[in-house]
Design a protein around this motif. Structure first.
Motif, PDB file in Angstrom:
ATOM      1  N   MET A  77     -27.594   6.269 -16.065  1.00 15.74           N
ATOM      2  CA  MET A  77     -26.455   5.933 -15.060  1.00 15.74           C
ATOM      3  C   MET A  77     -25.039   6.329 -15.617  1.00 15.74           C
ATOM      4  O   MET A  77     -24.785   5.452 -16.567  1.00 15.74           O
ATOM      5  N   VAL A  78     -24.304   7.313 -14.950  1.00 16.41           N
ATOM      6  CA  VAL A  78     -22.925   7.251 -15.478  1.00 16.41           C
ATOM      7  C   VAL A  78     -21.790   6.824 -14.154  1.00 16.41           C
ATOM      8  O   VAL A  78     -21.834   7.293 -13.339  1.00 16.41           O
ATOM      9  N   VAL A  79     -21.232   5.795 -14.879  1.00 17.77           N
ATOM     10  CA  VAL A  79     -20.338   5.306 -13.830  1.00 17.77           C
ATOM     11  C   VAL A  79     -18.813   5.886 -13.826  1.00 17.77           C
ATOM     12  O   VAL A  79     -18.309   6.009 -14.904  1.00 17.77           O
ATOM     13  N   VAL A  80     -18.664   6.330 -12.697  1.00 17.93           N
ATOM     14  CA  VAL A  80     -17.263   7.261 -12.505  1.00 17.93           C
ATOM     15  C   VAL A  80     -16.332   6.382 -11.723  1.00 17.93           C
ATOM     16  O   VAL A  80     -16.547   6.170 -10.776  1.00 17.93           O
ATOM     17  N   GLN A  81     -14.977   5.897 -12.266  1.00 14.47           N
ATOM     18  CA  GLN A  81     -14.206   5.265 -11.475  1.00 14.47           C
ATOM     19  C   GLN A  81     -12.654   5.818 -11.471  1.00 14.47           C
ATOM     20  O   GLN A  81     -11.696   5.309 -10.856  1.00 14.47           O
ATOM     21  N   ASP A  82     -12.491   6.891 -12.456  1.00 16.97           N
ATOM     22  CA  ASP A  82     -11.201   7.337 -12.695  1.00 16.97           C
ATOM     23  C   ASP A  82     -10.949   8.284 -11.551  1.00 16.97           C
ATOM     24  O   ASP A  82     -11.870   9.170 -11.248  1.00 16.97           O
ATOM     25  N   GLY A  83      -9.922   8.591 -10.835  1.00 20.25           N
ATOM     26  CA  GLY A  83      -9.688   9.377  -9.906  1.00 20.25           C
ATOM     27  C   GLY A  83      -9.745  10.716 -10.088  1.00 20.25           C
ATOM     28  O   GLY A  83     -10.067  11.458  -9.356  1.00 20.25           O
ATOM     29  N   GLU A  84      -9.317  11.366 -11.305  1.00 21.13           N
ATOM     30  CA  GLU A  84      -9.224  12.526 -11.834  1.00 21.13           C
ATOM     31  C   GLU A  84     -10.818  13.137 -11.686  1.00 21.13           C
ATOM     32  O   GLU A  84     -11.317  14.031 -11.236  1.00 21.13           O
ATOM     33  N   THR A  85     -11.730  12.355 -12.348  1.00 24.52           N
ATOM     34  CA  THR A  85     -13.297  12.785 -12.466  1.00 24.52           C
ATOM     35  C   THR A  85     -13.878  12.735 -11.328  1.00 24.52           C
ATOM     36  O   THR A  85     -14.634  13.695 -10.704  1.00 24.52           O
ATOM     37  N   LEU A  86     -13.467  11.622 -10.287  1.00 25.59           N
ATOM     38  CA  LEU A  86     -13.851  11.583  -8.985  1.00 25.59           C
ATOM     39  C   LEU A  86     -13.757  12.766  -8.066  1.00 25.59           C
ATOM     40  O   LEU A  86     -14.409  13.425  -7.662  1.00 25.59           O
ATOM     41  N   SER A  87     -12.405  13.146  -8.130  1.00 28.34           N
ATOM     42  CA  SER A  87     -11.924  14.343  -7.409  1.00 28.34           C
ATOM     43  C   SER A  87     -12.522  15.601  -7.970  1.00 28.34           C
ATOM     44  O   SER A  87     -13.011  16.275  -7.107  1.00 28.34           O
ATOM     45  N   TYR A  88     -12.701  15.781  -9.353  1.00 31.79           N
ATOM     46  CA  TYR A  88     -13.406  16.928  -9.630  1.00 31.79           C
ATOM     47  C   TYR A  88     -14.819  16.888  -9.123  1.00 31.79           C
ATOM     48  O   TYR A  88     -15.383  18.030  -8.583  1.00 31.79           O
ATOM     49  N   LEU A  89     -15.654  15.929  -9.332  1.00 33.27           N
ATOM     50  CA  LEU A  89     -17.010  15.839  -8.904  1.00 33.27           C
ATOM     51  C   LEU A  89     -17.098  16.083  -7.363  1.00 33.27           C
ATOM     52  O   LEU A  89     -18.060  16.643  -6.959  1.00 33.27           O
ATOM     53  N   SER A  90     -16.223  15.604  -6.750  1.00 36.04           N
ATOM     54  CA  SER A  90     -16.203  15.525  -5.267  1.00 36.04           C
ATOM     55  C   SER A  90     -15.908  16.901  -4.723  1.00 36.04           C
ATOM     56  O   SER A  90     -16.475  17.641  -4.060  1.00 36.04           O
ATOM     57  N   ALA A  91     -15.136  17.590  -5.526  1.00 38.44           N
ATOM     58  CA  ALA A  91     -14.515  19.190  -5.413  1.00 38.44           C
ATOM     59  C   ALA A  91     -15.765  19.899  -5.586  1.00 38.44           C
ATOM     60  O   ALA A  91     -15.896  21.015  -4.812  1.00 38.44           O
ATOM     61  N   GLN A  92     -16.480  19.898  -6.687  1.00 40.82           N
ATOM     62  CA  GLN A  92     -17.618  20.615  -7.104  1.00 40.82           C
ATOM     63  C   GLN A  92     -18.769  20.411  -6.213  1.00 40.82           C
ATOM     64  O   GLN A  92     -19.313  21.400  -5.490  1.00 40.82           O
TER      65      GLN A  92
END
Length: 173
Positions: A48-63
């Motif tokens: 499990m990789v926990v992502v809470q930083d906005g930049e990475t969240l935005s990138y993964l969501s955009a992908q």
């Protein structure tokens, strides 16, 4: 009614989240539940990789939106946390093992008052070039395959009503 059965019955996919970050103790409880998911032969292939930083969240969501064919959309629904569930693709039970982790995460979230939703298209992303680069950036092996992304946060508004259970869901022989 038994508390576990009540949580199972009341869990819903949340598709609109408050910007407020979930509490660390709630996240820790949810993640621990993920670690207790059953796995084939007890091999514990998921990560499990926990992502809470906005930049990475935005990138993964955009992908994810690109794969879905909806560029510009937010398939993470504004959730402030995402748990990327990956599993060792060299293990024949990788998808089943990771799916059980996803189920545990969502049920645990419900039990502590946190909304969740299973986001698909994780396999497509992590099987591709950009996903392999992301794994490398996280220091993870390329053998990991994407199972799902469990977005977490506090629901903005009420949970959706459950759909009626279909006829013939249970067959006894």
């Amino acid at each position: 009614m038994n508390e576990t059965l009540k949580v199972i019955r009341e869990r819903r996919s949340i598709r609109k989240y408050k910007a407020e970050q979930i509490k660390a103790e709630e996240l820790d409880a949810i993640l621990e539940a993920g670690t207790w998911a059953p796995t084939g032969m007890g091999r514990q292939s998921p990560v499990m990789v926990v992502v809470q930083d906005g930049e990475t969240l935005s990138y993964l969501s955009a992908q994810n939106a690109e794969i879905q064919g909806k560029p510009g959309a937010d398939p993470f629904y504004g959730a402030p946390t995402a748990v990327v569930v990956l599993a060792d693709g060299e293990n024949p039970n990788w998808l089943k093992d990771g799916s059980l982790v996803m189920g545990n995460l969502m049920l645990a979230a419900q039990s502590v008052g946190v909304g969740s939703c299973w986001i698909n298209r994780c396999t497509e992303f992590f099987d591709g070039e950009a996903g392999k680069a992301q794994l490398k950036q996280w220091g993870l092996p390329e053998t990991l395959r994407g199972v799902g992304i469990c977005v977490l946060g506090y629901a903005e508004g009420p949970a959706p009503a459950p759909k009626p259970r279909k006829e013939g869901y249970i067959v006894r022989v």
